[in-house]
Write an enzyme that holds these catalytic residues in place. Structure first.
Site, PDB file in Angstrom:
ATOM      1  N   TYR A 153       4.973  69.420 -17.188  1.00 32.86           N
ATOM      2  CA  TYR A 153       3.762  69.916 -17.866  1.00 32.86           C
ATOM      3  C   TYR A 153       4.142  70.868 -19.005  1.00 32.86           C
ATOM      4  O   TYR A 153       3.618  70.752 -20.124  1.00 32.86           O
ATOM      5  CB  TYR A 153       2.815  70.609 -16.870  1.00 32.86           C
ATOM      6  CG  TYR A 153       1.584  71.153 -17.571  1.00 32.86           C
ATOM      7  CD1 TYR A 153       0.570  70.301 -17.984  1.00 32.86           C
ATOM      8  CD2 TYR A 153       1.474  72.512 -17.867  1.00 32.86           C
ATOM      9  CE1 TYR A 153      -0.543  70.787 -18.675  1.00 32.86           C
ATOM     10  CE2 TYR A 153       0.371  73.007 -18.551  1.00 32.86           C
ATOM     11  CZ  TYR A 153      -0.637  72.139 -18.953  1.00 32.86           C
ATOM     12  OH  TYR A 153      -1.717  72.628 -19.649  1.00 32.86           O
ATOM     13  N   ARG A 200       1.473  85.265 -16.532  1.00 34.28           N
ATOM     14  CA  ARG A 200       0.574  86.363 -16.914  1.00 34.28           C
ATOM     15  C   ARG A 200      -0.900  85.996 -16.744  1.00 34.28           C
ATOM     16  O   ARG A 200      -1.704  86.819 -16.320  1.00 34.28           O
ATOM     17  CB  ARG A 200       0.838  86.769 -18.364  1.00 34.28           C
ATOM     18  CG  ARG A 200       0.120  88.043 -18.763  1.00 34.28           C
ATOM     19  CD  ARG A 200      -0.089  88.132 -20.268  1.00 34.28           C
ATOM     20  NE  ARG A 200      -0.838  86.985 -20.759  1.00 34.28           N
ATOM     21  CZ  ARG A 200      -0.995  86.680 -22.039  1.00 34.28           C
ATOM     22  NH1 ARG A 200      -0.439  87.436 -22.958  1.00 34.28           N
ATOM     23  NH2 ARG A 200      -1.700  85.640 -22.397  1.00 34.28           N
ATOM     24  N   ARG A 210      -8.020  76.447 -12.886  1.00 37.95           N
ATOM     25  CA  ARG A 210      -6.793  75.810 -13.365  1.00 37.95           C
ATOM     26  C   ARG A 210      -5.591  76.419 -12.651  1.00 37.95           C
ATOM     27  O   ARG A 210      -5.356  77.621 -12.722  1.00 37.95           O
ATOM     28  CB  ARG A 210      -6.695  75.960 -14.883  1.00 37.95           C
ATOM     29  CG  ARG A 210      -7.952  75.363 -15.528  1.00 37.95           C
ATOM     30  CD  ARG A 210      -8.022  75.493 -16.999  1.00 37.95           C
ATOM     31  NE  ARG A 210      -7.558  76.762 -17.471  1.00 37.95           N
ATOM     32  CZ  ARG A 210      -7.037  76.936 -18.667  1.00 37.95           C
ATOM     33  NH1 ARG A 210      -6.900  75.918 -19.451  1.00 37.95           N
ATOM     34  NH2 ARG A 210      -6.667  78.134 -19.057  1.00 37.95           N
ATOM     35  N   PHE A 274      10.288  84.211 -36.811  1.00 34.91           N
ATOM     36  CA  PHE A 274       9.196  83.413 -36.239  1.00 34.91           C
ATOM     37  C   PHE A 274       9.524  82.967 -34.811  1.00 34.91           C
ATOM     38  O   PHE A 274       8.650  82.968 -33.943  1.00 34.91           O
ATOM     39  CB  PHE A 274       8.928  82.196 -37.132  1.00 34.91           C
ATOM     40  CG  PHE A 274       8.056  81.152 -36.510  1.00 34.91           C
ATOM     41  CD1 PHE A 274       6.680  81.290 -36.487  1.00 34.91           C
ATOM     42  CD2 PHE A 274       8.622  80.018 -35.937  1.00 34.91           C
ATOM     43  CE1 PHE A 274       5.885  80.328 -35.897  1.00 34.91           C
ATOM     44  CE2 PHE A 274       7.828  79.052 -35.343  1.00 34.91           C
ATOM     45  CZ  PHE A 274       6.459  79.210 -35.328  1.00 34.91           C
TER      46      PHE A 274
HETATM   47  C1  PS7 Z   1       2.840  75.408 -33.785  1.00 32.58           C
HETATM   48  C2  PS7 Z   1       3.493  77.858 -33.754  1.00 32.58           C
HETATM   49  C3  PS7 Z   1      10.257  78.309 -31.638  1.00 32.58           C
HETATM   50  C4  PS7 Z   1      11.718  76.350 -30.900  1.00 32.58           C
HETATM   51  C5  PS7 Z   1      -1.734  76.044 -29.651  1.00 32.58           C
HETATM   52  C6  PS7 Z   1       5.692  78.305 -30.136  1.00 32.58           C
HETATM   53  C7  PS7 Z   1      -1.522  76.549 -25.320  1.00 32.58           C
HETATM   54  C8  PS7 Z   1       2.741  79.424 -25.028  1.00 32.58           C
HETATM   55  O1  PS7 Z   1      -3.253  80.753 -22.548  1.00 32.58           O
HETATM   56  O2  PS7 Z   1      -2.765  80.889 -27.079  1.00 32.58           O
HETATM   57  O3  PS7 Z   1      -4.005  78.874 -23.953  1.00 32.58           O
HETATM   58  O4  PS7 Z   1      -4.503  81.212 -24.671  1.00 32.58           O
HETATM   59  O5  PS7 Z   1      -1.158  82.314 -25.826  1.00 32.58           O
HETATM   60  C9  PS7 Z   1       2.247  76.939 -31.889  1.00 32.58           C
HETATM   61  C10 PS7 Z   1       9.780  76.956 -29.602  1.00 32.58           C
HETATM   62  C11 PS7 Z   1       0.132  74.905 -28.489  1.00 32.58           C
HETATM   63  C12 PS7 Z   1       5.374  77.228 -27.923  1.00 32.58           C
HETATM   64  C13 PS7 Z   1       0.905  76.383 -25.764  1.00 32.58           C
HETATM   65  C14 PS7 Z   1       1.426  75.951 -31.178  1.00 32.58           C
HETATM   66  C15 PS7 Z   1       8.550  77.676 -29.297  1.00 32.58           C
HETATM   67  C16 PS7 Z   1      -0.770  74.143 -27.631  1.00 32.58           C
HETATM   68  C17 PS7 Z   1       4.095  77.916 -27.707  1.00 32.58           C
HETATM   69  C18 PS7 Z   1       0.716  76.674 -30.095  1.00 32.58           C
HETATM   70  C19 PS7 Z   1       7.417  76.704 -29.135  1.00 32.58           C
HETATM   71  C20 PS7 Z   1      -0.437  74.310 -26.163  1.00 32.58           C
HETATM   72  C21 PS7 Z   1       0.565  79.933 -26.915  1.00 32.58           C
HETATM   73  C22 PS7 Z   1       3.475  77.478 -26.402  1.00 32.58           C
HETATM   74  O6  PS7 Z   1      -0.642  79.832 -26.296  1.00 32.58           O
HETATM   75  O7  PS7 Z   1      -2.176  80.353 -24.675  1.00 32.58           O
HETATM   76  C23 PS7 Z   1       2.834  76.726 -33.087  1.00 32.58           C
HETATM   77  C24 PS7 Z   1      10.545  77.199 -30.671  1.00 32.58           C
HETATM   78  C25 PS7 Z   1      -0.285  75.825 -29.384  1.00 32.58           C
HETATM   79  C26 PS7 Z   1       6.120  77.419 -29.016  1.00 32.58           C
HETATM   80  C27 PS7 Z   1      -0.310  75.778 -25.736  1.00 32.58           C
HETATM   81  C28 PS7 Z   1       1.070  77.814 -25.763  1.00 32.58           C
HETATM   82  C29 PS7 Z   1       1.256  78.632 -26.849  1.00 32.58           C
HETATM   83  C30 PS7 Z   1       2.312  78.359 -25.979  1.00 32.58           C
HETATM   84  P1  PS7 Z   1      -3.584  80.301 -23.948  1.00 32.58           P
HETATM   85  P2  PS7 Z   1      -1.733  80.933 -26.041  1.00 32.58           P
HETATM   86 MN    MN Z   2      -4.271  74.358 -22.318  1.00 31.95          MN
HETATM   87 MN    MN Z   3      -3.652  83.364 -25.176  1.00 29.01          MN
HETATM   88 MN    MN Z   4      -6.984  80.778 -23.111  1.00 28.00          MN
END
Ligand code: PS7
Ligand code: MN
Ligand code: MN
Ligand code: MN
Ligand code: MN
Ligand code: MN
Length: 356
Positions: A153, A200, A210, A274
């Protein structure tokens, strides 16, 4: 001019930057600092995945409606004029889908090689999300039985983000071409962030029905054999709940060394920042959660001053490794020898120490 091609002046792109501020607490600042076209490309990548995740997270959409929307999102995301107005109450994220046509318009302006990466990752992620959502809907709740299912997942919702980002960094020429093939490392980086978020957000996620913590961890006999994830927030179960939490933290720390290895491969300073800032934030968040019973009651966040210090220090791999080591030491110092995972935790912290 560079300003015109980056779209800072275009109405639709300006709206996209506003949506980035509205929907991301942690990524907005570091995305805007990225060099050249990467800022705009990754802003749009973020908004596409935020749109997809908003649909995944919306528990008011019935499964039979949600399935086809998720599974066609990679097509909708390039279909001019497409919007989705029938989604639930989460206001700021909801508005992104209501006005999604601005994202479509701007995504269609992105260089084809980069747009293909975004669409490809979106396609792979939506399939994973849809499969898990369907399983959750047909069993009554999202039940991840094993750690392997939990890892898969996290691969879908975050590891793939790491892969997509690496491919975009390589395509930009700002990072080595071979970075895009370091899939093991990019997957670990995404997974570390996702697992930290899942630890968290325990209470919020449980209340929304969920359940991301794998039963293989929380159901273990050595923690008294919990039957439901919701039992962990009852005050009478606090000590045993913290043992489960240690199990979750030990599991998340498995991805720390790979994340440091990934950071060491980066050359561009803005790309480094970043990637590094969310990673050190994740380690700080794990430390904050660890042995903290408040985590089972409410949403806890690292203090502003600590976040600021961490952002300033996340400038090179060595400093990041030291921060990882310091958080690992703090975690170890808080651990109780009577914790069933004490030894495993000591080993996990020791490995981070060794990396330095
Ligand atoms: C394209 C920057 C840097 C190699 C929306 C960044 C939710 C933890 O609990 O909003 O839903 O509110 O805090 C980000 C790897 C992904 C993973 C993932 C896209 C790092 C859709 C972030 C972010 C790869 C699925 C934050 C994964 O969520 O969660 C870009 C390298 C999105 C990264 C989700 C979560 C991100 C997450 P909540 P958050
Ligand atoms: Mn989600
Ligand atoms: Mn969040
Ligand atoms: Mn959320
Ligand atoms: Mn979400
Ligand atoms: Mn979450």
């Amino acid at each position: 001019s560079e300003h015109a091609t980056s779209g800072w002046n275009r109405q639709s792109m300006r709206r996209c930057w506003e949506f980035l501020d509205l929907t991301s607490r942690s990524f907005s600042a570091v995305i805007k600092e990225l060099d050249g076209d990467l800022a705009r490309t990754i802003c749009l990548f973020y908004l596409v995945l935020r749109g997809l995740d908003t649909i995944e997270d919306d528990m008011t959409i019935p499964d039979d409606v949600k399935q086809p929307i998720l599974r066609s999102f990679h097509e909708k995301t390039v279909t001019p004029g497409w919007t989705f107005k029938e989604n639930g109450p989460d206001e700021k994220d909801r508005q992104l889908l209501v006005e999604y046509d601005v994202v479509v318009e701007e995504l269609n302006r992105v260089a084809p090689d980069c747009r293909d990466v975004i669409v490809d990752i979106c396609h792979k992620m939506e399939v994973g999300m849809a499969d898990y959502a369907h399983k959750a809907a047909s069993t009554g709740s999202l039940y991840l039985a094993t750690v392997a299912e939990y890892d898969l997942y996290c691969h879908y919702v975050a590891g793939l983000v790491g892969e997509g980002l690496s491919r975009l960094f390589s395509a930009s020429g700002k990072e080595a071409d071979w970075l895009q093939y370091q899939l093991e490392l990019s997957n670990s980086m995404g997974t570390l962030l996702q697992k930290t978020n899942i630890i968290r957000d325990y209470r919020e996620d449980v209340e929304e029905g969920r359940f991301f913590w794998p039963r293989e961890i929380w159901g273990r006999e050595e923690y008294g054999g919990f039957k439901e994830m919701a039992e962990m927030y009852l005050p009478a179960n606090q000590e045993r709940a913290l043992w489960v939490q240690t199990g979750m933290v030990v599991d998340a720390l498995r991805h720390a060394e790979d994340s440091l290895d990934y950071l060491r491969l980066l050359k561009n300073q803005t790309v480094f920042n970043f990637c590094a800032i969310p990673a050190t934030m994740a380690m700080a968040t794990l430390e904050l959660c660890f042995m903290n019973p408040d985590m089972f009651q409410r949403n806890i966040k690292i203090r502003k001053a600590e976040a600021a210090r961490l952002i300033m220090r996340s400038t090179n791999p060595r400093e990041c490794a030291y921060m990882f080591r310091d958080y690992a030491r703090k975690i170890h110092a808080k651990a109780s020898p009577s914790d069933p995972n004490f030894l495993r935790l000591s080993v996990a912290c020791g490995k981070i120490e060794q990396w330095c």
